[in-house]
Design a protein around this motif. Structure first.
Motif, PDB file in Angstrom:
ATOM      1  N   HIS A 206      32.250  60.301 -37.160  1.00  0.00           N
ATOM      2  CA  HIS A 206      31.421  59.392 -38.017  1.00  0.00           C
ATOM      3  C   HIS A 206      32.428  58.916 -38.649  1.00  0.00           C
ATOM      4  CE1 HIS A 206      28.829  58.621 -41.712  1.00  0.00           C
ATOM      5  NE2 HIS A 206      30.118  58.756 -42.329  1.00  0.00           N
ATOM      6  N   GLU A 207      33.681  59.449 -39.206  1.00  0.00           N
ATOM      7  CA  GLU A 207      34.857  58.615 -39.774  1.00  0.00           C
ATOM      8  C   GLU A 207      35.266  57.709 -39.228  1.00  0.00           C
ATOM      9  OE1 GLU A 207      34.932  58.936 -42.795  1.00  0.00           O
ATOM     10  OE2 GLU A 207      33.501  60.732 -42.969  1.00  0.00           O
ATOM     11  N   HIS A 210      33.501  54.450 -38.954  1.00  0.00           N
ATOM     12  CA  HIS A 210      33.633  53.586 -39.982  1.00  0.00           C
ATOM     13  C   HIS A 210      34.752  52.759 -39.714  1.00  0.00           C
ATOM     14  CE1 HIS A 210      30.641  54.895 -42.852  1.00  0.00           C
ATOM     15  NE2 HIS A 210      31.162  56.199 -43.052  1.00  0.00           N
ATOM     16  N   GLU A 286      26.668  53.763 -43.389  1.00  0.00           N
ATOM     17  CA  GLU A 286      26.759  55.091 -42.958  1.00  0.00           C
ATOM     18  C   GLU A 286      25.819  55.498 -42.000  1.00  0.00           C
ATOM     19  OE1 GLU A 286      28.735  57.154 -44.277  1.00  0.00           O
ATOM     20  OE2 GLU A 286      29.474  55.761 -45.876  1.00  0.00           O
ATOM     21  N   HIS A 331      24.534  57.191 -49.235  1.00  0.00           N
ATOM     22  CA  HIS A 331      24.231  57.634 -48.152  1.00  0.00           C
ATOM     23  C   HIS A 331      22.891  57.750 -47.833  1.00  0.00           C
ATOM     24  CE1 HIS A 331      28.627  58.416 -48.413  1.00  0.00           C
ATOM     25  NE2 HIS A 331      28.802  58.597 -47.407  1.00  0.00           N
TER      26      HIS A 331
HETATM   27 ZN   LIG Z   1      30.563  57.848 -43.832  1.00  0.00          ZN
END
Ligand SMILES: [Zn+2]
Length: 362
Positions: A206-207, A210, A286, A331
């Motif tokens: 997930h990070e 981004h 997100e 989020h």
């Molecule tokens: Zn995030």
């Protein structure tokens, strides 16, 4: 909003400025003195609420393990960082206001983009280590797996750091930040203790999403467009309020540094009114980072159980009311995120993948 309003209506702000200007002090010294005095008084006024919200409540729910001394030390360090920042930069918009009372909002807004970009780059490297130790990862096996995932995502040459957050908090975090030489992957030791390796990889996916999808840069561009617009509204409202209440405030033009609380108050109002849009944009990014993580790891179960553990530990509401979401949530709700983890598997059903072209095969 109440605190800056108090500075204004009591004339306190004008008194601080009179103290700061002294006898023929250079203007730059006046602005810097005002900034330090204002921040010190504001710190004292907001300290009880900060203590209650940031210490008492967190301890009541078992979310914080910080000692009072460390909490206060961090609060003072934060104040120090704010003072240094204000002394270094507050004169810029005030110089623009003095030189160009009608267009300062535009010039300030245009300057804000490089400034915000620079801060986003510098803060993780210069500011964050003031508060905690950034060390190498202790688990070499996990580090190798994260490194391999980063390589597949096209993030090479980043260092992986473990932060000793466990003496402050029981909440968890992980992120990818920086550019070129400052690129880094950071995991709090709290998240390493809480999640198993597969779950940690889902979070890192997930990070990395981004990072690869340029969410920081997109956020910066949109926020600077928003900043110019907000500064224009603030400019109009502030001048109208000074014309109407200048006598009570104790200053008659915006370029007087005593207007700091007026600008802060109007900024708070603008942010409050704009937050449904800002939050909606954030929730979208997100969601796409979640999609990126699922596509690169294809580990739906680990992603879902990671969210379950995070929900239990952060005590977040699984399905908040819609108005809480619109006004407060950056989020998607944790319930929606878990449902998405359970459902989204186009690599099994033959559906289209959105980001597969951005990373290599395992
Ligand atoms: Zn995030």
């Amino acid at each position: 909003m109440a605190v800056p309003a108090l500075f204004l209506v009591t004339g306190l702000s004008a008194r601080i400025r009179r103290f700061a200007s002294g006898r023929g002090r250079p203007w730059l010294v006046e602005v810097a003195t005002y900034a330090v005095a204002f921040l010190a008084i504001e710190f004292l006024l907001t300290l009880p609420l900060r203590y209650y919200a940031g210490f008492v409540r967190l301890h009541a729910y078992g979310l914080s393990v910080q000692t009072f001394g460390r909490w206060l030390g961090d609060a003072l360090k934060g104040l120090g960082v704010e003072m240094v920042g204000a002394v270094l930069f507050l004169w810029v918009p005030y110089l623009l206001m003095a030189r160009s009372p009608r267009r300062w909002w535009l010039y300030t807004g245009l300057l804000a983009l490089p400034f915000a970009g620079f801060s986003a780059l510098i803060a993780p490297i210069v500011v964050d280590p003031l508060f905690n130790d950034f060390g190498p990862m202790k688990n070499g096996h996990l580090e190798a797996r994260i490194d391999a995932l980063a390589h597949r995502a096209g993030i090479d040459g980043g260092k992986i750091f473990e932060v000793d957050k466990s003496k402050d908090t029981r909440t968890v975090n992980a992120y990818v930040t920086g550019l070129f030489g400052t690129r880094r992957i950071v995991l709090w030791d709290t998240i390493i203790a809480k999640l198993d390796e597969d779950e940690l990889l889902a979070v890192m996916g997930h990070e990395m999403g981004h990072y690869v999808l340029n969410h920081v840069a997109q956020g910066l561009v949109l926020s600077s467009i928003g900043t110019v617009f907000a500064l224009y509204l603030i400019h109009r409202a502030a001048n109208a309020l000074i014309r109407r209440f200048g006598g009570r405030f104790g200053f008659d033009r915006l370029s007087d540094v005593a207007s700091v609380p007026l600008l802060l108050l109007l900024a708070q109002v603008t942010i409050f009114l704009g937050s449904p849009v800002i939050n909606g944009f954030s929730r979208h990014m997100e969601h796409e980072a979640d999609r990126f993580s699922l596509e690169i790891t294809r580990d739906n179960r680990a992603a879902a159980t990671a969210f379950v553990k995070l929900q239990e530990d952060n005590l977040s509401v699984p399905y908040p009311d819609w108005w809480v979401q619109i006004w407060r949530s950056t989020h998607p709700s944790i319930g929606e995120r878990i449902e998405f983890c359970n459902e989204y598997r186009p690599w099994e059903t033959g559906g289209p993948m959105r980001y597969a072209s951005l990373f290599g095969e395992p």
